[in-house]
Design a protein around this motif. Structure first.
Motif, mmCIF file in Angstrom:
data_model
loop_
_atom_site.group_PDB
_atom_site.id
_atom_site.type_symbol
_atom_site.label_atom_id
_atom_site.label_comp_id
_atom_site.label_asym_id
_atom_site.label_seq_id
_atom_site.Cartn_x
_atom_site.Cartn_y
_atom_site.Cartn_z
ATOM 1 N N GLU A 133 -5.279 -26.277 30.315
ATOM 2 C CA GLU A 133 -5.600 -27.008 31.033
ATOM 3 C C GLU A 133 -6.579 -27.247 30.219
ATOM 4 O O GLU A 133 -7.561 -26.653 29.884
ATOM 5 N N LEU A 135 -10.965 -28.086 30.387
ATOM 6 C CA LEU A 135 -12.084 -28.502 31.958
ATOM 7 C C LEU A 135 -13.162 -29.188 31.268
ATOM 8 O O LEU A 135 -13.318 -28.992 29.143
ATOM 9 N N ARG A 139 -18.859 -28.793 34.417
ATOM 10 C CA ARG A 139 -17.991 -28.425 35.671
ATOM 11 C C ARG A 139 -17.364 -26.777 35.747
ATOM 12 O O ARG A 139 -16.584 -26.628 36.745
ATOM 13 N N PRO A 141 -18.809 -23.774 36.101
ATOM 14 C CA PRO A 141 -19.908 -23.182 37.219
ATOM 15 C C PRO A 141 -18.663 -23.756 38.235
ATOM 16 O O PRO A 141 -18.160 -23.176 39.666
ATOM 17 N N LEU A 142 -18.441 -24.917 38.629
ATOM 18 C CA LEU A 142 -17.382 -25.272 39.472
ATOM 19 C C LEU A 142 -16.268 -24.919 40.182
ATOM 20 O O LEU A 142 -16.107 -24.122 40.861
ATOM 21 N N PHE A 143 -15.752 -24.474 38.557
ATOM 22 C CA PHE A 143 -14.178 -24.473 38.867
ATOM 23 C C PHE A 143 -14.654 -22.901 39.189
ATOM 24 O O PHE A 143 -13.469 -22.213 39.439
ATOM 25 N N ALA A 145 -16.296 -21.445 40.913
ATOM 26 C CA ALA A 145 -16.194 -20.991 42.260
ATOM 27 C C ALA A 145 -14.776 -21.278 43.000
ATOM 28 O O ALA A 145 -15.414 -20.411 43.611
ATOM 29 N N GLN A 226 -5.992 -16.989 34.515
ATOM 30 C CA GLN A 226 -7.221 -18.588 34.936
ATOM 31 C C GLN A 226 -7.741 -19.049 34.636
ATOM 32 O O GLN A 226 -8.317 -19.627 34.725
ATOM 33 N N ARG B 4 -3.802 -26.345 39.732
ATOM 34 C CA ARG B 4 -4.991 -26.977 37.825
ATOM 35 C C ARG B 4 -5.938 -26.981 38.690
ATOM 36 O O ARG B 4 -6.676 -27.918 39.511
ATOM 37 N N LEU B 5 -7.460 -26.536 37.534
ATOM 38 C CA LEU B 5 -8.203 -26.400 38.164
ATOM 39 C C LEU B 5 -9.659 -28.281 37.813
ATOM 40 O O LEU B 5 -10.300 -28.444 38.846
ATOM 41 N N GLN B 6 -8.704 -28.807 36.839
ATOM 42 C CA GLN B 6 -9.613 -29.996 36.565
ATOM 43 C C GLN B 6 -8.477 -31.085 36.411
ATOM 44 O O GLN B 6 -7.744 -31.277 36.457
ATOM 45 N N PHE B 8 -8.676 -35.334 36.688
ATOM 46 C CA PHE B 8 -9.079 -36.486 36.009
ATOM 47 C C PHE B 8 -9.524 -38.120 37.036
ATOM 48 O O PHE B 8 -9.199 -38.787 36.526
ATOM 49 N N SER B 12 -10.762 -37.045 42.119
ATOM 50 C CA SER B 12 -11.403 -35.617 41.794
ATOM 51 C C SER B 12 -11.921 -35.281 40.996
ATOM 52 O O SER B 12 -12.493 -34.134 40.375
ATOM 53 N N SER B 13 -12.313 -36.457 40.426
ATOM 54 C CA SER B 13 -13.961 -35.902 39.269
ATOM 55 C C SER B 13 -15.111 -36.953 39.242
ATOM 56 O O SER B 13 -15.508 -37.866 38.800
ATOM 57 N N PRO B 14 -15.314 -36.007 40.056
ATOM 58 C CA PRO B 14 -17.013 -36.808 40.294
ATOM 59 C C PRO B 14 -18.145 -37.148 39.060
ATOM 60 O O PRO B 14 -17.579 -35.039 38.453
ATOM 61 N N TYR B 15 -18.782 -37.993 39.037
ATOM 62 C CA TYR B 15 -19.942 -37.721 37.806
ATOM 63 C C TYR B 15 -21.474 -37.019 37.902
ATOM 64 O O TYR B 15 -21.201 -37.631 39.065
ATOM 65 N N HIS B 16 -20.804 -35.993 37.244
ATOM 66 C CA HIS B 16 -21.970 -35.216 37.229
ATOM 67 C C HIS B 16 -23.373 -35.515 36.891
ATOM 68 O O HIS B 16 -24.527 -34.519 37.006
ATOM 69 N N PRO B 18 -24.435 -35.297 33.413
ATOM 70 C CA PRO B 18 -24.694 -35.000 32.317
ATOM 71 C C PRO B 18 -25.629 -35.379 30.757
ATOM 72 O O PRO B 18 -26.314 -35.028 30.146
ATOM 73 N N LEU B 27 -24.010 -27.678 41.324
ATOM 74 C CA LEU B 27 -23.344 -27.872 40.814
ATOM 75 C C LEU B 27 -22.202 -26.892 40.509
ATOM 76 O O LEU B 27 -21.003 -26.620 40.556
ATOM 77 N N GLY B 28 -22.547 -25.490 40.296
ATOM 78 C CA GLY B 28 -21.788 -25.141 40.586
ATOM 79 C C GLY B 28 -21.136 -24.325 41.495
ATOM 80 O O GLY B 28 -20.396 -23.152 41.276
ATOM 81 N N SER B 29 -21.973 -24.490 43.054
ATOM 82 C CA SER B 29 -21.183 -23.610 43.639
ATOM 83 C C SER B 29 -20.503 -24.843 44.001
ATOM 84 O O SER B 29 -19.455 -24.684 45.371
ATOM 85 N N GLY B 30 -20.347 -25.616 43.871
ATOM 86 C CA GLY B 30 -19.058 -27.003 43.864
ATOM 87 C C GLY B 30 -19.255 -28.265 45.532
ATOM 88 O O GLY B 30 -18.566 -28.938 46.416
ATOM 89 N N TRP B 93 -27.527 -29.327 29.832
ATOM 90 C CA TRP B 93 -27.188 -28.842 28.753
ATOM 91 C C TRP B 93 -28.136 -30.338 27.353
ATOM 92 O O TRP B 93 -29.122 -29.093 26.760
#
Lengths: 271, 744
Positions: A133, A135, A139, A141-143, A145, A226, B4-6, B8, B12-16, B18, B27-30, B93
């Motif tokens: 997939e 990625l 995101r 880090p979010l995945f 987690a 994964q 699946r993780l991602q 679209f 399920s795909s909020p804007y962060h 960047p 962001l890393g903790s979800g 970044w």
């Protein structure tokens, strides 16, 4: 595919012709009484300025000044041309003065990082495309987690349904660190598809598990795979972004030093 | 298949954000919030929605991306009950990369400022170490016209506010290096000579041809740095010049020395030799006649110069002297062996009136030296013009005016003799300075007078004009005495002081009588018995080999008594002044006699003394030393053979010493082949050294090509050619003498 090959061939041919013409002119200028280093210096300066305009082009996306892809091609071939001019300008000799060393190093660093970036941007994206997939880098880090939550939930469910602590201990001993955070692994840049060794350990562990534990182990192995892919994304996409942390700042420093070099060369060079 | 993780889809795909500077710290903790940090990095956490009133109730408006409306709903007062916990926003970044750029720029700028702010600024931008020859230069300003260390000074120097910067910079080079009066002109020459045509292909290397197309007119003046590239390290060769830099200016271009270089049309014989020496006749005849004295090899006459570059001719004594030393002393001359100095001109005494005593047998012309000395008398010029075409010994056809001029000449000559007698060499110097129009140096005075002995002048006066003082006094008082022919006495016998043959004429007896009214008696008194006090003793009357001038063959047919006469000419065989009848002569004291040499040089500048330059004159200088006239007509005597000082540079230079070991049995003849048929001697008929025929056949390029090939001895232009042409001497430091230096 043929179209891309033809385009590359045309670009390379054009580049080779330009280099050839520049080489002929350089030989002619060197043969005379005019100091060729001034000509190559100005040419190099112009090339560097043109190269630096690429980043400005990305900020001015609203202006009709050509597609970004065209600019990228121009950037790559001009960069390669600048390396040739740099060799002609310096004669492959090393500088003496500290500031001249800084300029030399900044150019070499910029050119080297540019070449590396070009190589990576041509070789690594297919690896990403071949993954299960896509990625978004920010995101990851979010995945990571989420994967950790799923893995931990799976281990808890396994312990509750099978009354066996085996998977839980295995997770605590061998897998907890894997799922802790995205991990940069150089092996993901290697020529073969790398899957984390924790996945193989789980497969090997399966023979010692009871039948009711095996589905949990297989699912946990899937999560390991994964996570391995996630780390691959993290490493590859990270590298594709990280080289710019060398390339762009060095370009800025090089421009500053090049201006100083140009002024000093004209002020003291007597030209 | 793993979940699946991602995703679209929008849920399920909020804007962060960047692309913004700051992103949510969680962001890393979800569980990051939808609000996000502000542009300054402050966390925007707080209520997750803004409840809206719906009738009498408050309704939750949390969006579906964050779980939709909460279960508990807003508080009774309408405040959201779901508060997002605050976070510590992180840099995106993109922002991190921007910071990296700024940091690098700041650090670089700081380094630049630090580097250029101190006294070490020059070393910070110095492109390379100086060559070893310039290693003592420790500041940029010594060479670079750029003044000051400020940024504005650099910018001004770099971009146009100093249009003469290249030239000004070169002047710093010229402070120490002398490359002539036109140092930045091509070849350091104000006027360039034309080159010979190329042979074969006239195309140079393609790079040169293309350069000429791009830069059709090479820029002048040519700055020193065009060829001499400094800052290339201590061991760099500043004089290394590639061939292409030479070819780029030359209209007649060619591929290389092997291909296209012009043949040596006249090299190395671009002019006639300064010393007249016919190699063909000497080797073919003279050396064969005198094998004992002939040199056995070329080195008998030629020697390598101290710098090894050129071959020089050995000195006269080492080369020519063995055969030709006697020629200078005049040993082979039938006539006088001394150069005529002061001489009594012969006059037609029957027609020249009122000149007093005059030697009857004086029959010579005005000698160059006599004429020059007379020219010191301002009134002589008119006399000379009047007597231009007159034979002074035959004034039959002369006009009264010319006869009068002859009378004036006689008195002028007497005044000259009187002045020399009374003032000695000083009178000669004064006359010469008046004639030449400039003062003479002490050395010139010494060489031009030859330290003329006063006693010799006294003797000459007594013999020529016995009553000179009285006559001049009378003449100046307006009482010109009648012309009276005088016969001087013969040489005094060496063995017999009482021999009457020494005085052959009665009139002279009367003149030299102690009782004579003329007052010469005391001159001959010998009160002391010392011969030196007697003016007529010793060598007063020279010219022993010219016979007895006082003999009268018609009056006395009987044989002359045999007396031992003094041969003054032989006595002066080693050089010096002597009296020969009516002429004071100087006999050269060997080769390079300073008196003869100086008078010969003087003769080149005085038409009146042109006769002095005749090859058969005593001394025979111009038999070997050629006469040359330059473009302005000034003639000079070539005293020295070709010698090239180490400071003198020519277009083409050949280092003889480095080629000696390469010569075979032919030796020097490998390059220098004598042309026996060449009319070498004819080259010296005129005074233009460029009109000549060499004694040697021209050198052919093929001789050089035996070794000078690209893969052997090389074909670089600079191997044989010099760029800077001229005589360049090292510039002396202008050291001011100070007390400290004097007492150190």
């Amino acid at each position: 595919m043929m179209r891309f090959a033809k385009r590359r061939q045309a670009n390379l041919t054009t580049w080779a012709i330009v280099v050839l013409i520049a080489g002929v002119l350089f030989a002619a200028v060197s043969a005379g009484l005019t100091r060729a280093s001034f000509w190559t210096g100005w040419l190099l300066m112009a090339a560097v300025v043109l190269l630096s305009l690429y980043s400005q082009r990305k900020r001015l996306s609203m202006l009709p000044i050509g597609r970004a892809a065209v600019w990228l091609q121009l950037h790559a071939y001009t960069g390669a041309f600048a390396i040739v001019v740099f060799v002609a300008h310096t004669g492959l000799s090393l500088p003496d003065a500290p500031l001249e060393w800084l300029l030399w190093l900044s150019f070499v660093g910029t050119a080297g990082s540019g070449l590396a970036g070009l190589y990576w941007s041509r070789t690594l994206p297919p690896r990403l495309a071949n993954a299960d997939e896509e990625l978004i880098f920010e995101r990851i880090p979010l995945f990571a987690a989420r994967l950790r939550q799923r893995a931990e939930q799976l281990v808890v469910d396994a312990a509750a349904q099978t009354d066996s602590p085996l998977l839980g201990e295995h997770y605590r001993t061998h897998l907890a660190e894997l799922f802790m955070a995205p991990q940069w692994r150089w092996r993901h840049l290697g020529p073969t598809h790398y899957v984390t060794r924790q996945h193989d350990r789980l497969i090997a562990l399966e023979r010692y598990l009871a039948d009711d534990e095996k589905p949990f182990a297989r699912e946990l192995a899937g999560l390991c795979r994964q996570k391995s892919d996630l780390d691959m994304h993290f490493t590859v996409q990270g590298l594709l972004k990280a080289w710019l942390f060398v390339h762009v700042p060095l370009t800025a420093a090089m421009l500053l030093l090049a201006v100083l070099h140009l002024v000093a060369a004209h002020a003291f060079g007597g030209a | 298949m793993s979940e699946r993780l991602q995703g679209f889809d929008y849920q399920s795909s909020p804007y962060h954000r960047p692309n913004q500077k700051w992103v949510c710290g969680r962001l890393g903790s979800g569980d990051c919030c939808t609000i996000g940090p502000d542009p300054k990095g402050h966390c925007g956490a707080g209520p997750q929605c803004k409840p809206v009133r719906d009738g009498d109730r408050w309704r939750c408006t949390r969006g579906p991306l964050h779980g939709g409306p909460c279960n508990n709903g807003p508080q009774a007062d309408g405040i959201c009950a779901c508060l997002t916990p605050p976070c510590r926003p992180k840099r995106s970044w993109k922002y991190r990369r921007k910071l990296a750029v700024r940091s690098t720029l700041t650090a670089t700028l700081g380094l630049i400022v630090l580097a250029l702010a101190g006294t070490w600024a020059g070393s910070m931008v110095e492109p390379g170490h100086l060559a070893a020859a310039h290693s003592t230069i420790d500041d940029c300003e010594s060479c670079h016209a750029t003044t000051g260390r400020s940024a504005s000074a650099w910018l001004a120097a770099a971009f146009g506010q100093h249009p003469n910067l290249p030239v000004d910079t070169q002047h710093a080079c010229l402070t120490c290096h002398d490359v002539g009066e036109a140092p930045l002109a091509p070849h350091s020459l104000a006027t360039l000579p034309t080159a010979g045509p190329a042979q074969g292909s006239t195309l140079g290397p393609w790079t040169v041809e293309l350069n000429r197309m791009v830069f059709p007119d090479p820029e002048t003046p040519i700055a020193c740095g065009t060829c001499h590239q400094e800052h290339e390290g201590a061991s760099a060769d500043l004089r290394a010049v590639p061939d292409s830099q030479c070819q780029v200016c030359h209209d007649q271009r060619f591929g290389s020395f092997v291909s296209g270089h012009p043949e040596f049309s006249d090299y190395p014989y671009d002019r006639r030799t300064r010393i007249i020496f016919d190699h063909a006749s000497h080797l073919g005849k003279h050396f064969a006649d005198e094998p004992e004295q002939a040199p056995q090899s070329c080195s008998g006459c030629h020697v390598t110069a101290t710098d090894g570059r050129t071959m020089e001719v050995r000195g006269f004594d080492d080369s020519c002297g063995a055969c030709h030393a006697g020629d200078i002393a005049g040993n082979a001359l039938a006539g006088p062996k001394g150069v005529a100095g002061l001489a009594v001109p012969g006059l037609d005494l029957t027609l020249v009136e009122n000149i007093g005593q005059w030697p009857e047998f004086a029959d010579g012309d005005l000698t160059p030296m006599t004429e020059l000395l007379l020219m010191g008398d301002p009134e002589y010029a008119s006399v000379r013009d009047t007597l231009a075409d007159v034979d002074l010994l035959d004034l039959d056809s002369a006009t009264p005016e010319q006869r009068g001029a002859a009378t004036t000449l006689a008195w002028q000559f007497k005044a000259l003799v009187d002045a020399i007698q009374s003032k000695g060499s000083q009178a000669v110097v004064q006359r010469l300075e008046a004639a030449l129009g400039h003062p003479l140096t002490t050395d010139e005075q010494r060489r031009l007078t030859g330290l003329l002995p006063a006693s010799l002048v006294d003797t000459a006066q007594a013999q020529w004009f016995p009553s000179l003082t009285d006559e001049l006094n009378n003449h100046r008082a307006g009482n010109a005495p009648a012309t009276e022919a005088v016969r001087p006495m013969a040489d005094e016998p060496e063995a017999d002081d009482d021999n009457d043959a020494a005085v052959a004429d009665d009139e002279f007896d009367a003149l030299f009588s102690e009782d004579s009214d003329e007052g010469f008696g005391d001159l001959f008194a010998d009160d002391t018995g010392d011969e030196s006090g007697d003016l007529f003793g010793g060598d007063l009357f020279g010219g022993g080999d010219v016979g007895d001038p006082f003999a009268d063959p018609q009056e006395d047919a009987s044989p002359e008594p045999e007396v031992a006469t003094i041969n003054h000419e032989e006595r002066m065989a080693l050089g010096g002044w002597y009296l020969d009848e009516f002429t004071l002569r100087y006999r050269p004291a060997g080769h390079a006699d300073p008196v003869v040499r100086t008078w010969t040089e003087l003769a080149t500048r005085q038409p009146a003394a042109e006769d002095w330059l005749a090859p058969d004159n005593p001394g025979a200088c111009t038999q070997c030393h050629s006469l040359e006239s330059d473009a302005s007509g000034v003639t000079s005597v070539q005293w020295l053979a070709k010698r090239i000082p180490a400071t003198e540079h020519h277009f083409t230079e050949f280092d003889h010493s480095t080629h000696f070991s390469l010569l075979g049995d032919a030796g020097c003849g490998t390059c220098h082949q004598i042309d026996n048929e060449a009319p070498y001697a004819d080259s010296f008929d005129g005074r233009d050294p460029s009109q000549f025929t060499s004694n040697f056949a021209a050198l052919e390029k093929t001789v050089c090509l035996d070794c000078h090939q690209p893969d052997q001895a090389g074909t670089d232009c600079a191997s044989c050619h010099r760029y800077h042409v001229g005589d360049f001497k090292a510039t002396m430091p202008n050291t001011q003498l100070s007390r400290s230096q004097a007492t150190r």
